[in-house]
Design an enzyme around this catalytic site. Structure first.
Site, mmCIF file in Angstrom:
data_model
loop_
_atom_site.group_PDB
_atom_site.id
_atom_site.type_symbol
_atom_site.label_atom_id
_atom_site.label_comp_id
_atom_site.label_asym_id
_atom_site.label_seq_id
_atom_site.Cartn_x
_atom_site.Cartn_y
_atom_site.Cartn_z
ATOM 1 N N LYS A 185 0.816 -1.220 0.000
ATOM 2 C CA LYS A 185 0.000 0.000 0.000
ATOM 3 C C LYS A 185 0.849 1.271 0.000
ATOM 4 C CE LYS A 185 -4.239 -1.716 0.252
ATOM 5 N NZ LYS A 185 -5.178 -1.541 -0.885
ATOM 6 N N GLU A 191 -9.881 6.064 2.966
ATOM 7 C CA GLU A 191 -10.759 5.011 3.470
ATOM 8 C C GLU A 191 -9.876 3.803 3.747
ATOM 9 O OE1 GLU A 191 -10.131 5.402 0.292
ATOM 10 O OE2 GLU A 191 -9.560 3.355 -0.187
ATOM 11 N N SER A 242 1.742 -9.619 -1.042
ATOM 12 C CA SER A 242 1.413 -8.197 -0.943
ATOM 13 C C SER A 242 1.488 -7.636 0.471
ATOM 14 C CB SER A 242 0.013 -7.957 -1.508
ATOM 15 O OG SER A 242 -0.924 -8.777 -0.858
#
Lengths: 403, 279
Positions: A97, A119, A385
């Site tokens: 991220k 969010e 990830s």
């Protein structure tokens, strides 16, 4: 039949479309902001100083490049393809991220926006956003569904430690989709000073393309690293897909290499005929959160809640470019259930000493179907990830005495 | 093409009176009660009625309208039933303009052509679809205009002079000016600023300009109506509905009256503006 394009990497078009998907389905209040963002991003990406600043932070703050790791015992276990893991979980904040958030925060600074909103579902994007806001001294407000606040308490605390304000969203189903609605409402109400840092390859144009560009470092590095390690391109790519940003980041640099097989893995929760979050496999095209894409909804067009054991995958939509890649057949979208993900979570922990995020475990879960049938010289890359520390309490509770 | 909206605004202009545009959600708190409310609105003072098409994820709406939509959905409202309520209303009222207002997904899933055909047949006059800016005109706006429905666009404080012509280009019926940079039912707008914004829009178009978002009382309505052609009230009305319900969100004998009383007050407020202005 969908017409095959000359290049799979040229999208979106000037209207923000990938085929019929994407677009700018937002209220008029936001349109000037979205157009300004599009222009600011177009300028930034052509500015070597912006890229240089980002590269510096990626190296020294995020810790890139992330390794491309040969998973020897996992490879032996399946007895087929040679399995590599792209170690995005080793990034600062523990997931991919941060790649995207860094790009957007630097853009917000260029645009002179002092207030950042985001969010978050599981909290990974919220933590990454709170982290970079702390690093650059920006005000940070994170919207999180009240249900997710309750089940991801440690990430909520992390965000608060980093100085962010976490607002539990009580509207609708109180999960990620409602957090997105609430962030959009905030943006509508605070357009002049606020930058909306979206966490995935969804939302109105230019977000899907912009987030993809920031995440493409995953695939670009993989390409270089595989050349160095094996002297050629990988044969297949595998990544989990919720909104789909880690997958798009890995896939995009390889879309025009026809020898590379591409597999996305959606969360099928309790099963595709029960509660799930597989928008491509179990939904149909519709409009949500600013773009047209595959969506989970009822016959009346009302959005349904996604379900997955992984809070990062239970979004009822998917990035529009994935919808287009699915329709064109360039990528294949498989599904993994909650149980399969938990099984893969344990397998990787035991065989490689790496605890994966439950999200990433969905991609790992398909190795058992894909890897054994491939020859031993088949190079398969799985995007790891995120790390699983955040999921340990949840899995421990699930496995009870068995852990 | 002349719709009931055009006819109504022309008549009000001749009368020198501002219009009161009332928003209520189709199917809130249930189909029958909702139809009763709709039928009672014109006599109470509503000149134009906006009928909300409920959507699970109304990203431009504040808590009152979100809750109203969810009540309607919970009570079984669907887009098909919303078209039905239009047609039921038309059985006894062939004059009051009806505007369907909502979000694009339910319409897209229903099928644009099918929706337009049935909406016209049912007796709707116009559409407001919040998440379709001019950039997406080919989706629904142009087909709607072609079919003979008005497509009413929102202009906002962020719509500058450069962008305004684009917003107005395919707008018909009236222009809906959003008085605040925010969601429905938000804080009370600065009415002097609203007046200047309305004047600005009027420099770009001959269409009537309606003002909404944050208008809750007769005083607000009067303040808006000094410059605008119409006042839009929504959140305050669905809140009146909510407050009249029983513990299980069912209509009571107070429900229709709660709405019509407020509409009558607002209507008087809007009318008073011009009376004062004329003095």
């Amino acid at each position: 039949m969908t017409i095959k394009p000359n290049s799979f990497r040229s999208g979106p078009d000037e209207d923000g479309r990938f085929g019929i998907y994407g677009g700018r389905f937002v209220a008029e209040t936001l349109m000037p902001n979205i157009l300004a963002l599009e222009q600011a991003y177009a300028e930034a990406r052509n500015d070597p100083a912006y890229q240089a600043e980002m590269d510096g932070h990626l190296t020294h703050y995020v810790g890139r490049p992330s390794p491309l790791y040969f998973a020897e015992r996992l490879t032996e276990h399946f007895g087929g393809a040679k399995i590599y893991l792209k170690r995005e979980e080793l990034n600062h904040t523990g997931s991919h991220k941060v790649n995207n958030v860094l790009g957007q925060i630097l853009l917000a600074r260029r645009m002179g926006k002092p207030r950042i909103i985001a969010e978050t579902g599981a909290g990974s994007h919220g933590v990454a956003t709170a982290t970079l806001c702390a690093r650059f001294g920006l005000k940070c407000v994170v919207y999180m569904g009240a249900v997710d606040v309750a089940r991801q308490a440690s990430n909520v605390f992390r965000m608060k430690m980093l100085g962010a304000e976490v607002i539990p969203v009580e509207s609708g189903t109180k999960t990620l989709k409602d957090a997105l609605n609430e962030a959009l409402r905030d943006w509508v109400s605070n357009v002049s000073d606020t930058f909306y840092c979206i966490g995935t390859v969804a939302g109105p144009h230019p977000y899907p393309a912009m987030v993809r560009d920031f995440q493409s470092i995953i695939g670009n590095e993989t390409r270089t690293q595989m050349q160095e390690l094996e002297g050629r391109l990988p044969d297949s790519l595998l990544a989990c897909v919720g909104g789909g940003s880690n997958a798009m980041g890995l896939f995009h640099p390889f879309l025009d290499d026809p020898t590379v097989e591409i597999y996305g893995v959606e969360a099928s929760g309790h099963g595709l005929d029960k509660l799930h979050a597989a928008s491509i496999n179990g939904g149909r095209p519709g409009i949500l959160h600013g773009n047209r894409t595959y969506i989970l909804m009822n016959d009346d067009g009302q959005i349904e809640e996604g379900h997955s054991i992984s809070a990062g995958l239970d979004y009822p939509g998917v990035g529009p470019e994935h919808s287009w890649l699915a329709d064109t057949g360039r990528a294949t979208y498989l599904t993994a259930t909650d149980d399969e993900a938990v099984e893969a979570f344990q397998l990787l922990s035991k065989l490689e000493g790496i605890i994966p995020a439950l999200e990433s475990a969905h991609a790992l879960a398909k190795l058992k179907e894909l890897a054994p049938h491939k020859p031993k010289d088949h190079l398969m890359v799985v995007n790891l990830s995120g790390r699983g520390d955040k999921d340990v309490p949840q899995v421990a509770e699930l496995l009870g005495g068995k852990l | 093409m002349t719709t009931r909206i055009d006819t109504r605004f022309a008549a009000l202009k001749a009368e020198g009176r501002p219009a009161l545009v009332t928003f209520v959600m189709a199917g809130d708190p249930g189909y029958e009660a909702s139809l009763d409310i709709l039928k009672a609105l014109p006599a109470a003072g509503a000149d134009v009625i906006e009928i909300g098409m409920p959507f699970s994820d109304p990203m431009a709406d504040g808590p009152p309208i979100q809750a109203s939509g969810l009540r309607a959905l919970k009570a079984g409202q669907t887009l098909k039933k919303t078209l039905q309520i239009v047609s039921d209303f038309r059985k006894t009222d062939n004059e009051t303009p009806l505007v369907l207002m909502g979000y694009y997904n339910p319409v897209y899933v229903y099928g644009v052509d099918k929706f337009l055909t049935e909406a016209l047949k049912a007796g709707a006059d116009g559409l407001i679809v919040v998440d379709l800016p001019p950039e997406e005109d080919a989706e629904l706006c142009l087909p709607a205009l072609e079919a003979g429905l008005n497509f009413i666009r929102l202009a906002t404080p962020t719509t500058d002079d450069k962008r305004l012509p684009r917003v107005l280009e395919n707008t018909s019926g009236f222009v809906y000016y959003v008085s605040v940079t925010g969601i429905t039912g938000s804080a009370t707008p600065d009415f002097d600023e609203v007046g200047r914004a309305v004047a600005r829009i009027k420099r770009h178009t001959d269409l009537p300009v309606a003002v909404g978002f944050g208008v809750k009382t007769a005083q607000h309505a009067a303040a808006v109506a000094r410059g605008a052609d119409a006042v839009v009230v929504g959140s305050a009305l669905v809140e009146a509905v909510r407050k009249s319900l029983d513990n299980e969100d069912r209509a009571t004998e107070k429900t229709v009256k709660a709405v019509t009383d407020l509409v009558a007050e607002l209507s008087a407020g809007a009318r008073s503006a011009r009376a004062v202005a004329a003095e």
